[in-house]
Write a protein that holds these residues in place. Structure first.
Motif, mmCIF file in Angstrom:
data_model
loop_
_atom_site.group_PDB
_atom_site.id
_atom_site.type_symbol
_atom_site.label_atom_id
_atom_site.label_comp_id
_atom_site.label_asym_id
_atom_site.label_seq_id
_atom_site.Cartn_x
_atom_site.Cartn_y
_atom_site.Cartn_z
ATOM 1 N N ASN A 232 -46.905 -85.531 77.455
ATOM 2 C CA ASN A 232 -47.907 -84.639 78.052
ATOM 3 C C ASN A 232 -47.646 -83.165 77.740
ATOM 4 O OD1 ASN A 232 -49.278 -86.811 79.288
ATOM 5 N ND2 ASN A 232 -47.752 -86.812 80.933
ATOM 6 N N GLU B 250 -48.410 -79.543 75.966
ATOM 7 C CA GLU B 250 -49.607 -78.759 75.649
ATOM 8 C C GLU B 250 -49.703 -78.591 74.136
ATOM 9 O OE1 GLU B 250 -48.910 -75.119 77.649
ATOM 10 O OE2 GLU B 250 -48.767 -76.067 79.619
ATOM 11 N N ARG C 255 -47.872 -75.582 72.778
ATOM 12 C CA ARG C 255 -46.410 -75.746 72.704
ATOM 13 C C ARG C 255 -46.010 -76.558 71.471
ATOM 14 N NH1 ARG C 255 -42.658 -75.308 77.329
ATOM 15 N NH2 ARG C 255 -40.662 -75.866 76.464
#
Length: 191
Positions: A51, A53, A56
């Protein structure tokens, strides 16, 4: 974390490497195409399993690219040095120089596969000591396999410290930062 979850985490973290290996070795795809598929699989695993982003993942990819570029430039510099040695016929000059210092092969091993490799690891790192030392050892009369083995054994200790201390500064810096003691490394390495 349960055992099954740990095994799945390890398998997913390793998947991009195995995918790259599968595409290059068994499916005979180009390295570039295999790398792109591996990167895509890494991004999908990061997005859906951890999970993460998208920003990132992108910034981690850019950071990885920049670090890889730094390593490639260092190895490229070593290749240039090796090519200069070959073009200018300096390998024969080095052979004569080492034979002038001593006729004993053991002294040649200490000078090339130990002292020179230590110096080159500190200056360049990333496999460049073996890249430069092996042709010199071959020019001194060692077989190719013996030269490779001697250079790699000679590089086994200084490789811990790497090029200009990068493993220490990057590795220890990240460990100390995660422990909240990031200023400790900079105070230790300050003049």
């Amino acid at each position: 974390m349960g055992y099954n979850m740990m095994v799945m985490t390890i398998a997913l973290a390793s998947a991009p490497l195995f995918i790259f290996f599968l595409f290059v070795v068994f499916l005979k795809r180009s390295v570039l195409r295999s790398a792109l598929i591996s990167i895509a699989s890494m991004a999908l695993i990061g997005l859906y399993f951890w999970n993460m982003e998208a920003g990132r993942i992108t910034s981690a990819g850019i950071k990885g690219f920049l670090i890889a570029t730094e390593i490639i430039l260092i190895v490229f510099g070593a290749l240039i040095i090796l090519e200069i040695l070959r073009e200018k016929k300096l390998l024969s000059f080095l052979k004569g120089l080492f034979e002038w210092v001593s006729k004993d092969e053991r002294v040649h091993v200490i000078l090339v596969a130990w002292a020179m490799v230590y110096f080159l690891e500190g200056v360049a790192g990333f496999g460049t000591p073996a890249l430069i030392a092996v042709p010199i050892l071959v020019a001194l009369g060692f077989s190719a396999v013996t030269a490779v083995v001697l250079a790699l054994i000679g590089d086994s200790v200084p490789v811990i410290f790497g090029a200009i201390g990068l493993p220490v500064t990057y590795g220890m810096g990240s460990v100390l930062n995660s422990l909240g003691a990031g200023g400790l490394l900079s105070s230790l390495t300050a003049n």
